[in-house]
Scaffold this motif. Structure first.
Motif, mmCIF file in Angstrom:
data_model
loop_
_atom_site.group_PDB
_atom_site.id
_atom_site.type_symbol
_atom_site.label_atom_id
_atom_site.label_comp_id
_atom_site.label_asym_id
_atom_site.label_seq_id
_atom_site.Cartn_x
_atom_site.Cartn_y
_atom_site.Cartn_z
ATOM 1 N N VAL A 22 33.491 46.117 45.953
ATOM 2 C CA VAL A 22 34.394 45.075 45.464
ATOM 3 C C VAL A 22 35.774 45.337 46.059
ATOM 4 C CG1 VAL A 22 35.452 44.019 43.433
ATOM 5 C CG2 VAL A 22 33.076 44.792 43.333
ATOM 6 N N SER A 23 36.405 44.303 46.570
ATOM 7 C CA SER A 23 37.725 44.448 47.180
ATOM 8 C C SER A 23 38.799 43.831 46.300
ATOM 9 C CB SER A 23 37.754 43.780 48.553
ATOM 10 O OG SER A 23 37.773 42.364 48.411
ATOM 11 N N GLY A 24 40.033 44.044 46.694
ATOM 12 C CA GLY A 24 41.153 43.476 45.944
ATOM 13 C C GLY A 24 41.210 41.967 45.994
ATOM 14 N N ALA A 25 40.449 41.358 46.915
ATOM 15 C CA ALA A 25 40.407 39.897 46.993
ATOM 16 C C ALA A 25 39.666 39.290 45.820
ATOM 17 C CB ALA A 25 39.752 39.469 48.302
ATOM 18 N N GLY A 26 38.939 40.124 45.084
ATOM 19 C CA GLY A 26 38.243 39.642 43.900
ATOM 20 C C GLY A 26 36.862 39.106 44.200
ATOM 21 N N ILE A 27 36.315 38.395 43.223
ATOM 22 C CA ILE A 27 34.936 37.918 43.270
ATOM 23 C C ILE A 27 34.930 36.406 43.453
ATOM 24 C CG2 ILE A 27 32.772 37.762 41.993
ATOM 25 C CD1 ILE A 27 33.482 40.616 42.766
ATOM 26 N N GLY A 28 34.083 35.937 44.355
ATOM 27 C CA GLY A 28 34.025 34.511 44.633
ATOM 28 C C GLY A 28 33.360 33.702 43.536
ATOM 29 N N GLU A 29 33.686 32.415 43.512
ATOM 30 C CA GLU A 29 33.105 31.503 42.526
ATOM 31 C C GLU A 29 31.594 31.449 42.693
ATOM 32 O OE1 GLU A 29 33.525 26.815 41.132
ATOM 33 O OE2 GLU A 29 34.811 27.641 42.711
ATOM 34 N N GLY A 30 30.904 31.427 41.563
ATOM 35 C CA GLY A 30 29.453 31.390 41.570
ATOM 36 C C GLY A 30 28.818 32.743 41.316
ATOM 37 N N ASP A 31 29.590 33.807 41.464
ATOM 38 C CA ASP A 31 29.145 35.158 41.147
ATOM 39 C C ASP A 31 29.500 35.416 39.686
ATOM 40 O OD1 ASP A 31 29.358 38.113 40.842
ATOM 41 O OD2 ASP A 31 29.004 38.154 43.002
ATOM 42 N N HIS A 50 43.659 43.456 35.896
ATOM 43 C CA HIS A 50 42.550 44.331 35.487
ATOM 44 C C HIS A 50 41.813 44.859 36.713
ATOM 45 C CE1 HIS A 50 43.248 43.422 31.384
ATOM 46 N NE2 HIS A 50 42.605 42.271 31.328
ATOM 47 N N LEU A 51 41.525 43.973 37.656
ATOM 48 C CA LEU A 51 40.813 44.397 38.857
ATOM 49 C C LEU A 51 41.629 45.420 39.635
ATOM 50 C CD1 LEU A 51 38.503 44.225 40.871
ATOM 51 C CD2 LEU A 51 39.611 42.226 41.888
ATOM 52 N N ALA A 53 42.060 51.037 41.406
ATOM 53 C CA ALA A 53 42.806 52.301 41.483
ATOM 54 C C ALA A 53 41.960 53.448 40.917
ATOM 55 C CB ALA A 53 44.127 52.184 40.736
ATOM 56 N N LEU A 54 41.216 53.165 39.848
ATOM 57 C CA LEU A 54 40.288 54.168 39.314
ATOM 58 C C LEU A 54 39.200 54.493 40.330
ATOM 59 C CD1 LEU A 54 39.617 53.129 35.592
ATOM 60 C CD2 LEU A 54 40.578 55.288 36.383
ATOM 61 N N TYR A 55 38.692 53.457 40.975
ATOM 62 C CA TYR A 55 37.661 53.686 41.992
ATOM 63 C C TYR A 55 38.170 54.600 43.109
ATOM 64 C CZ TYR A 55 35.125 53.133 46.286
ATOM 65 O OH TYR A 55 34.483 53.415 47.462
#
Length: 337
Positions: free
Chosen positions: A215-224, A236-237, A242-244
């Protein structure tokens, strides 16, 4: 021939210590693989030594069961098959129905799609609050007596509900999200499973991909489905990534990947725990399975604990709708919406 992987006990079944969660081959996460790639991954998993495959009526509204049915059932004797009911398609939408009639209907549909007459481990995917758990379990007992299922499981339920269900009929397995950043089973469920002799199946053991670096900082695409989960949104992401990065550094120091460190940590939490990571990528699957050969020090495992105390993850682990259907205990200060 499959490798002689370490095994663990889930109810009456001896299974590979890491199983395969099959959901994202047909459901939930994007991008999804093509049919040939999904079939190739399933066969590679079986050839590699995985003997525990987990699906559900919900996944792809039956398409995941159909995928397993046409791909694996010519080798039916080589693995333990798990599927789920109660949470399934109702009038074209995700719906919850724990009535005995619905359980019997969904089971028949699953048997047909899977091309089998018997499912080894059959879970209640969620608790239907409109139906006493005793009634739902009773329907599964009747299915077992009819030879259609071999053992009964529960998913995302509290310790109290597990004990009520177990009083009706012995429960073989409880399945709940469990990873370094989702520690809710440690509140009560893990102890209850150990006390009652119930196997524990950890789904999303890699933090829905985030703790594997997917998962990248760009986030998750619609539909996922993760796009609706607060942990994958906005600030939150960023906090969770940062934890990752800290997890990645810890894994590098230990000589393994973050995914392998997550799985090794889970396997160390108890002999009754079997993680079922999911993937659409054969290289990632091989990476996950290599965790079985790791020999990590207690200090490294303790460092994972220190990095992810309860509440370390930012944001709720479910959307509002999904959280309403999860019965697992929550921490006092846990964000729920």
């Amino acid at each position: 021939m499959p490798q002689p992987f370490p095994t663990r006990q889930i109810g009456p079944f001896t299974v590979s210590a890491i199983g395969l969660g099959c959901m994202n081959l047909s459901h939930g996460y994007l991008p999804r693989p093509g049919t040939a790639d999904a079939e190739r991954l399933l066969l590679h998993a079986l050839d590699s030594g995985i003997t525990f495959f987990d699906t559900a009526a919900l996944y792809g509204f039956g398409r995941n069961e159909e995928l397993l049915g046409r791909t694996l059932m010519h080798r039916r004797g080589e693995f333990t098959l798990a599927s789920k009911c109660v949470l399934a398609e109702i009038d074209g939408k995700r719906g919850l129905d724990g009535s005995p009639e619905a359980i019997a209907r969904v089971l028949e549909d699953s048997l047909r799609r899977l091309r089998v007459d018997h499912i080894d481990l059959y879970y209640m995917h969620r608790l239907d609050p409109k139906v006493p758990v005793e009634e739902s379990v009773g329907a599964l007992v009747r299915a077992k007596e009819a030879g259609k299922i071999g053992a009964i499981g529960l998913s995302e339920m509290s310790a109290a509900t597990i004990r009520r269900a177990h009083a009706v009929h012995p429960i073989a397995a409880v399945q709940t999200e469990y990873s370094p950043w989702t520690r809710n089973p440690e509140i009560a469920v893990l102890d209850s499973c150990a006390q009652l002799g119930i196997g524990f199946v950890a789904f999303s053991p890699l933090g829905r991909g985030l703790l594997a670096g997917n998962v990248s900082g760009a986030g998750i695409g619609e539909g996922d489905l993760r796009a609706d989960i607060p942990r994958f949104q906005g600030d939150h992401l960023a906090a969770n990534l940062a934890l990752y990065e800290k997890m990645r550094a810890l894994a590098a120091e230990a000589g393994c990947t973050p995914a392998q460190l997550c799985l090794a940590w889970l396997l160390s939490r108890g002999p009754h725990i079997v993680p079922i990571p999911g993937t659409t990528n054969i290289a990632h699957l091989d990476e996950d399975l290599a965790a079985l050969s790791l020999d990590l020090s207690d200090d490294v495992l303790a460092a994972v604990d220190a990095l992810f105390p309860a509440g370390a993850a930012a944001g709720a682990r479910y959307s509002r709708m999904a959280q309403a259907q999860a019965g697992t205990e929550t921490f006092p200060d846990e964000e729920l919406v």
